[in-house]
Design a protein around this motif. Structure first.
Motif, PDB file in Angstrom:
ATOM      1  N   ARG A   1      31.929  33.736  35.624  1.00 16.04           N
ATOM      2  CA  ARG A   1      30.613  33.519  36.252  1.00 16.04           C
ATOM      3  C   ARG A   1      30.200  32.057  36.142  1.00 16.04           C
ATOM      4  O   ARG A   1      29.611  31.493  37.064  1.00 16.04           O
ATOM      5  CB  ARG A   1      29.555  34.406  35.595  1.00 16.04           C
ATOM      6  N   THR A   2      30.508  31.420  35.015  1.00 18.63           N
ATOM      7  CA  THR A   2      30.168  30.005  34.813  1.00 18.63           C
ATOM      8  C   THR A   2      30.795  29.137  35.890  1.00 18.63           C
ATOM      9  O   THR A   2      30.198  28.157  36.339  1.00 18.63           O
ATOM     10  CB  THR A   2      30.634  29.543  33.413  1.00 18.63           C
ATOM     11  N   LEU A   3      32.013  29.487  36.318  1.00 19.21           N
ATOM     12  CA  LEU A   3      32.716  28.721  37.346  1.00 19.21           C
ATOM     13  C   LEU A   3      32.370  29.183  38.764  1.00 19.21           C
ATOM     14  O   LEU A   3      32.928  28.669  39.717  1.00 19.21           O
ATOM     15  CB  LEU A   3      34.229  28.822  37.130  1.00 19.21           C
ATOM     16  N   ASP A   4      31.459  30.148  38.898  1.00 19.20           N
ATOM     17  CA  ASP A   4      31.056  30.703  40.203  1.00 19.20           C
ATOM     18  C   ASP A   4      32.219  31.346  40.953  1.00 19.20           C
ATOM     19  O   ASP A   4      32.285  31.317  42.186  1.00 19.20           O
ATOM     20  CB  ASP A   4      30.405  29.637  41.102  1.00 19.20           C
ATOM     21  N   ILE A   5      33.136  31.943  40.213  1.00 21.03           N
ATOM     22  CA  ILE A   5      34.251  32.652  40.849  1.00 21.03           C
ATOM     23  C   ILE A   5      33.709  33.901  41.530  1.00 21.03           C
ATOM     24  O   ILE A   5      32.873  34.608  40.976  1.00 21.03           O
ATOM     25  CB  ILE A   5      35.334  33.004  39.805  1.00 21.03           C
ATOM     26  N   THR A   6      34.184  34.138  42.746  1.00 19.95           N
ATOM     27  CA  THR A   6      33.843  35.355  43.471  1.00 19.95           C
ATOM     28  C   THR A   6      35.139  36.020  43.933  1.00 19.95           C
ATOM     29  O   THR A   6      36.189  35.380  43.986  1.00 19.95           O
ATOM     30  CB  THR A   6      32.957  35.056  44.705  1.00 19.95           C
ATOM     31  N   PHE A   7      35.043  37.278  44.263  1.00 22.11           N
ATOM     32  CA  PHE A   7      36.210  38.031  44.727  1.00 22.11           C
ATOM     33  C   PHE A   7      36.022  38.401  46.187  1.00 22.11           C
ATOM     34  O   PHE A   7      35.055  39.063  46.554  1.00 22.11           O
ATOM     35  CB  PHE A   7      36.427  39.273  43.855  1.00 22.11           C
ATOM     36  N   ASP A   8      36.955  37.937  47.025  1.00 24.24           N
ATOM     37  CA  ASP A   8      36.912  38.213  48.462  1.00 24.24           C
ATOM     38  C   ASP A   8      37.503  39.570  48.792  1.00 24.24           C
ATOM     39  O   ASP A   8      37.043  40.250  49.705  1.00 24.24           O
ATOM     40  CB  ASP A   8      37.708  37.166  49.243  1.00 24.24           C
ATOM     41  N   ARG A   9      38.560  39.924  48.076  1.00 26.13           N
ATOM     42  CA  ARG A   9      39.303  41.148  48.401  1.00 26.13           C
ATOM     43  C   ARG A   9      39.992  41.660  47.157  1.00 26.13           C
ATOM     44  O   ARG A   9      40.602  40.884  46.424  1.00 26.13           O
ATOM     45  CB  ARG A   9      40.338  40.830  49.478  1.00 26.13           C
ATOM     46  N   ILE A  10      39.891  42.954  46.945  1.00 26.12           N
ATOM     47  CA  ILE A  10      40.619  43.604  45.853  1.00 26.12           C
ATOM     48  C   ILE A  10      41.115  44.942  46.377  1.00 26.12           C
ATOM     49  O   ILE A  10      40.350  45.734  46.918  1.00 26.12           O
ATOM     50  CB  ILE A  10      39.726  43.815  44.605  1.00 26.12           C
ATOM     51  N   GLU A  11      42.409  45.148  46.216  1.00 27.08           N
ATOM     52  CA  GLU A  11      43.016  46.434  46.557  1.00 27.08           C
ATOM     53  C   GLU A  11      44.141  46.660  45.563  1.00 27.08           C
ATOM     54  O   GLU A  11      44.481  45.750  44.812  1.00 27.08           O
ATOM     55  CB  GLU A  11      43.481  46.448  48.013  1.00 27.08           C
ATOM     56  N   PRO A  12      44.725  47.848  45.507  1.00 28.44           N
ATOM     57  CA  PRO A  12      45.713  48.119  44.469  1.00 28.44           C
ATOM     58  C   PRO A  12      46.817  47.058  44.373  1.00 28.44           C
ATOM     59  O   PRO A  12      47.558  46.825  45.322  1.00 28.44           O
ATOM     60  CB  PRO A  12      46.277  49.489  44.859  1.00 28.44           C
ATOM     61  N   GLY A  13      46.851  46.384  43.228  1.00 31.93           N
ATOM     62  CA  GLY A  13      47.879  45.383  42.963  1.00 31.93           C
ATOM     63  C   GLY A  13      47.637  44.029  43.600  1.00 31.93           C
ATOM     64  O   GLY A  13      48.505  43.162  43.541  1.00 31.93           O
ATOM     65  N   LEU A  14      46.469  43.812  44.194  1.00 24.25           N
ATOM     66  CA  LEU A  14      46.176  42.558  44.898  1.00 24.25           C
ATOM     67  C   LEU A  14      44.723  42.159  44.665  1.00 24.25           C
ATOM     68  O   LEU A  14      43.829  43.005  44.697  1.00 24.25           O
ATOM     69  CB  LEU A  14      46.395  42.734  46.407  1.00 24.25           C
ATOM     70  N   ALA A  15      44.513  40.866  44.446  1.00 22.78           N
ATOM     71  CA  ALA A  15      43.148  40.344  44.363  1.00 22.78           C
ATOM     72  C   ALA A  15      43.120  38.937  44.944  1.00 22.78           C
ATOM     73  O   ALA A  15      44.047  38.150  44.749  1.00 22.78           O
ATOM     74  CB  ALA A  15      42.656  40.326  42.925  1.00 22.78           C
ATOM     75  N   VAL A  16      42.049  38.643  45.666  1.00 22.00           N
ATOM     76  CA  VAL A  16      41.815  37.311  46.207  1.00 22.00           C
ATOM     77  C   VAL A  16      40.482  36.834  45.659  1.00 22.00           C
ATOM     78  O   VAL A  16      39.452  37.484  45.865  1.00 22.00           O
ATOM     79  CB  VAL A  16      41.799  37.315  47.752  1.00 22.00           C
ATOM     80  N   ALA A  17      40.533  35.712  44.930  1.00 28.72           N
ATOM     81  CA  ALA A  17      39.338  35.149  44.296  1.00 28.72           C
ATOM     82  C   ALA A  17      39.129  33.732  44.807  1.00 28.72           C
ATOM     83  O   ALA A  17      40.068  33.062  45.221  1.00 28.72           O
ATOM     84  CB  ALA A  17      39.488  35.158  42.780  1.00 28.72           C
ATOM     85  N   ARG A  18      37.904  33.273  44.726  1.00 30.89           N
ATOM     86  CA  ARG A  18      37.525  31.974  45.275  1.00 30.89           C
ATOM     87  C   ARG A  18      36.658  31.231  44.263  1.00 30.89           C
ATOM     88  O   ARG A  18      35.857  31.832  43.563  1.00 30.89           O
ATOM     89  CB  ARG A  18      36.750  32.230  46.568  1.00 30.89           C
ATOM     90  N   MET A  19      36.833  29.905  44.221  1.00 30.20           N
ATOM     91  CA  MET A  19      36.005  29.051  43.366  1.00 30.20           C
ATOM     92  C   MET A  19      35.483  27.904  44.223  1.00 30.20           C
ATOM     93  O   MET A  19      36.257  27.232  44.907  1.00 30.20           O
ATOM     94  CB  MET A  19      36.817  28.512  42.187  1.00 30.20           C
ATOM     95  N   PRO A  20      34.175  27.660  44.184  1.00 30.82           N
ATOM     96  CA  PRO A  20      33.608  26.600  45.020  1.00 30.82           C
ATOM     97  C   PRO A  20      33.964  25.214  44.493  1.00 30.82           C
ATOM     98  O   PRO A  20      34.389  25.052  43.347  1.00 30.82           O
ATOM     99  CB  PRO A  20      32.108  26.845  44.923  1.00 30.82           C
ATOM    100  N   ASP A  21      33.766  24.244  45.351  1.00 32.01           N
ATOM    101  CA  ASP A  21      33.920  22.839  44.963  1.00 32.01           C
ATOM    102  C   ASP A  21      32.587  22.396  44.364  1.00 32.01           C
ATOM    103  O   ASP A  21      31.576  22.376  45.070  1.00 32.01           O
ATOM    104  CB  ASP A  21      34.267  22.007  46.200  1.00 32.01           C
ATOM    105  N   ARG A  22      32.597  22.090  43.071  1.00 30.80           N
ATOM    106  CA  ARG A  22      31.392  21.602  42.386  1.00 30.80           C
ATOM    107  C   ARG A  22      31.749  20.330  41.644  1.00 30.80           C
ATOM    108  O   ARG A  22      32.796  20.276  40.979  1.00 30.80           O
ATOM    109  CB  ARG A  22      30.883  22.632  41.377  1.00 30.80           C
ATOM    110  N   PRO A  23      30.909  19.323  41.703  1.00 32.58           N
ATOM    111  CA  PRO A  23      31.206  18.065  41.001  1.00 32.58           C
ATOM    112  C   PRO A  23      31.487  18.247  39.503  1.00 32.58           C
ATOM    113  O   PRO A  23      32.353  17.566  38.959  1.00 32.58           O
ATOM    114  CB  PRO A  23      29.940  17.230  41.231  1.00 32.58           C
ATOM    115  N   ASP A  24      30.807  19.182  38.851  1.00 27.19           N
ATOM    116  CA  ASP A  24      31.009  19.369  37.413  1.00 27.19           C
ATOM    117  C   ASP A  24      32.315  20.079  37.077  1.00 27.19           C
ATOM    118  O   ASP A  24      32.678  20.183  35.904  1.00 27.19           O
ATOM    119  CB  ASP A  24      29.821  20.098  36.783  1.00 27.19           C
TER     120      ASP A  24
END
Length: 147
Positions: free
Chosen positions: A17-40
């Motif tokens: 959560r600190t890194l603002d990770i989000t999950f775009d897609r999750i299905e059996p055996g697969l996950a797609v996660a995203r992290m925004p571009d932040r200066p910090d």
């Protein structure tokens, strides 16, 4: 056991959560996660810090693992036991991690059924938003039988 793997990951792993990770897609055996571009979160050359990239990849691997083995949580505790990362290109901007279970779910559960502590791999590719690969990560997981 059916549950929202993405919500569970963000609740149980506060650093994600600190890194603002989000999950775009999750299905059996697969996950797609995203992290925004932040200066910090950037390193000395303007891309996401290696630790942030690793955390994104490890979080995606955990979601892929849980999407395949979440029904086993009443009898086993999942633990990451090893990881390797290879950086292939400087990442700039938002990054996306795609994690895939590299093992057979049936084989892992069968080994757990015999009382073993199975180990298995989750392969992760981290790419820029336009799909350019920036690092490859392999995470080794185990299901430790509850005693």
């Amino acid at each position: 056991m059916t549950f929202d793997v993405g919500a569970f990951m963000l609740q149980s792993v506060p650093f994600a959560r600190t890194l603002d990770i989000t999950f775009d897609r999750i299905e059996p055996g697969l996950a797609v996660a995203r992290m925004p571009d932040r200066p910090d979160l950037r390193n000395h050359v303007g891309g996401p810090h290696a630790g942030a990239l690793f955390t994104l990849a490890e979080s995606a691997s955990g979601a892929a693992m849980l999407s395949a083995f979440g029904d086993q949580l009443t009898r086993a505790t999942p633990l990451a036991v090893g990881a390797a990362i290879r950086y292939v290109k400087l990442a700039l901007g938002e990054v996306v991690a795609e994690a895939r279970l590299a093992a057979s779910r049936e084989e892992v559960v069968a080994r757990l059924d015999t009382g073993e502590r199975p180990e298995f791999e989750v392969a992760v590719t981290v790419s820029t938003a336009d799909g350019t690969p920036v690092c490859e990560v392999g995470v080794t997981w185990t299901l430790r039988p509850n005693r």
